[in-house]
Design a protein around this motif. Structure first.
Motif, PDB file in Angstrom:
ATOM      1  N   UNK A  69       0.847  -1.192   0.000  1.00  0.00           N
ATOM      2  CA  UNK A  69       0.000   0.000   0.000  1.00  0.00           C
ATOM      3  C   UNK A  69       0.879   1.236   0.000  1.00  0.00           C
ATOM      4  N   UNK A  70       0.617   2.139  -0.922  1.00  0.00           N
ATOM      5  CA  UNK A  70       1.365   3.381  -1.072  1.00  0.00           C
ATOM      6  C   UNK A  70       0.449   4.567  -0.791  1.00  0.00           C
ATOM      7  N   UNK A  71       0.991   5.560  -0.110  1.00  0.00           N
ATOM      8  CA  UNK A  71       0.297   6.831   0.091  1.00  0.00           C
ATOM      9  C   UNK A  71       0.837   7.800  -0.954  1.00  0.00           C
ATOM     10  N   UNK A  72      -0.051   8.515  -1.616  1.00  0.00           N
ATOM     11  CA  UNK A  72       0.339   9.433  -2.681  1.00  0.00           C
ATOM     12  C   UNK A  72      -0.191  10.824  -2.345  1.00  0.00           C
ATOM     13  N   UNK A  73       0.741  11.767  -2.160  1.00  0.00           N
ATOM     14  CA  UNK A  73       0.357  13.147  -1.863  1.00  0.00           C
ATOM     15  C   UNK A  73       0.063  13.887  -3.163  1.00  0.00           C
ATOM     16  N   UNK A  74      -1.072  14.544  -3.194  1.00  0.00           N
ATOM     17  CA  UNK A  74      -1.472  15.375  -4.322  1.00  0.00           C
ATOM     18  C   UNK A  74      -1.444  16.839  -3.891  1.00  0.00           C
ATOM     19  N   UNK A  75      -1.747  17.718  -4.812  1.00  0.00           N
ATOM     20  CA  UNK A  75      -1.945  19.121  -4.485  1.00  0.00           C
ATOM     21  C   UNK A  75      -3.240  19.283  -3.706  1.00  0.00           C
ATOM     22  N   UNK A  76      -3.561  20.495  -3.347  1.00  0.00           N
ATOM     23  CA  UNK A  76      -4.790  20.777  -2.606  1.00  0.00           C
ATOM     24  C   UNK A  76      -6.031  20.567  -3.451  1.00  0.00           C
ATOM     25  N   UNK A  77      -7.158  20.269  -2.814  1.00  0.00           N
ATOM     26  CA  UNK A  77      -8.397  20.022  -3.551  1.00  0.00           C
ATOM     27  C   UNK A  77      -8.817  21.157  -4.486  1.00  0.00           C
ATOM     28  N   UNK A  78      -8.653  22.407  -4.078  1.00  0.00           N
ATOM     29  CA  UNK A  78      -9.050  23.514  -4.951  1.00  0.00           C
ATOM     30  C   UNK A  78      -8.198  23.557  -6.208  1.00  0.00           C
TER      31      UNK A  78
END
Length: 140
Positions: A69-78
């Motif tokens: 299982x990998x956690x993937x950080x994205x940009x902010x929702x907006x």
């Protein structure tokens, strides 16, 4: 009266300065390694569409038939919304491909820079201005 004014100004100053860390934002280089790009292909197991960064969690099948299982950080929702991504684009269980960079600490965490959805769309998912490779908001 003068003491009350000075006390009020000092209190306001202390409150203002204590709030500054809440506005701080980490740079890409503080947590991720630009020399270690990675591509993950797997099943979406969890979505966290929250500020200041969205997160997805992807189960990747390893060659030995185990799963990681990998956690993937994205940009902010907006920011993601402005790029055409919606929370509804990420139903649990879909297969997707994520490009990004490994965490420096060796954890199963990446900074996701793009995601390819099952419908063929490939979209930028990173945060602007963090210094990540390919960051369209970063000027070197």
């Amino acid at each position: 009266m003068k003491k009350l004014l000075i006390g009020s100004v000092l209190t306001l100053g202390i409150v203002t300065l204590s709030a500054v860390p809440a506005f701080a934002h980490h740079s890409f280089a503080a947590e991720y390694d630009a020399s270690k790009p990675i591509t993950l292909h797997g099943k979406l197991t969890k979505l966290s569409w929250v500020n200041p960064h969205g997160w997805i969690y992807v189960e990747v099948q390893n060659p030995d038939h185990t799963a990681t299982n990998w956690a993937v950080e994205f940009g902010g929702p907006n920011a993601l919304l402005r790029r055409g991504l919606r929370e509804t684009d990420f139903p649990l269980g879909i297969e997707l491909t994520v490009n990004g960079y490994l965490a420096k600490n060796g954890a199963k965490i990446i900074n996701g820079t793009s995601v390819k959805l099952p419908d063929g769309r490939s979209l930028f998912t990173g945060s602007l201005g963090t210094g990540a490779p390919g960051d369209p908001g970063y000027n070197q």
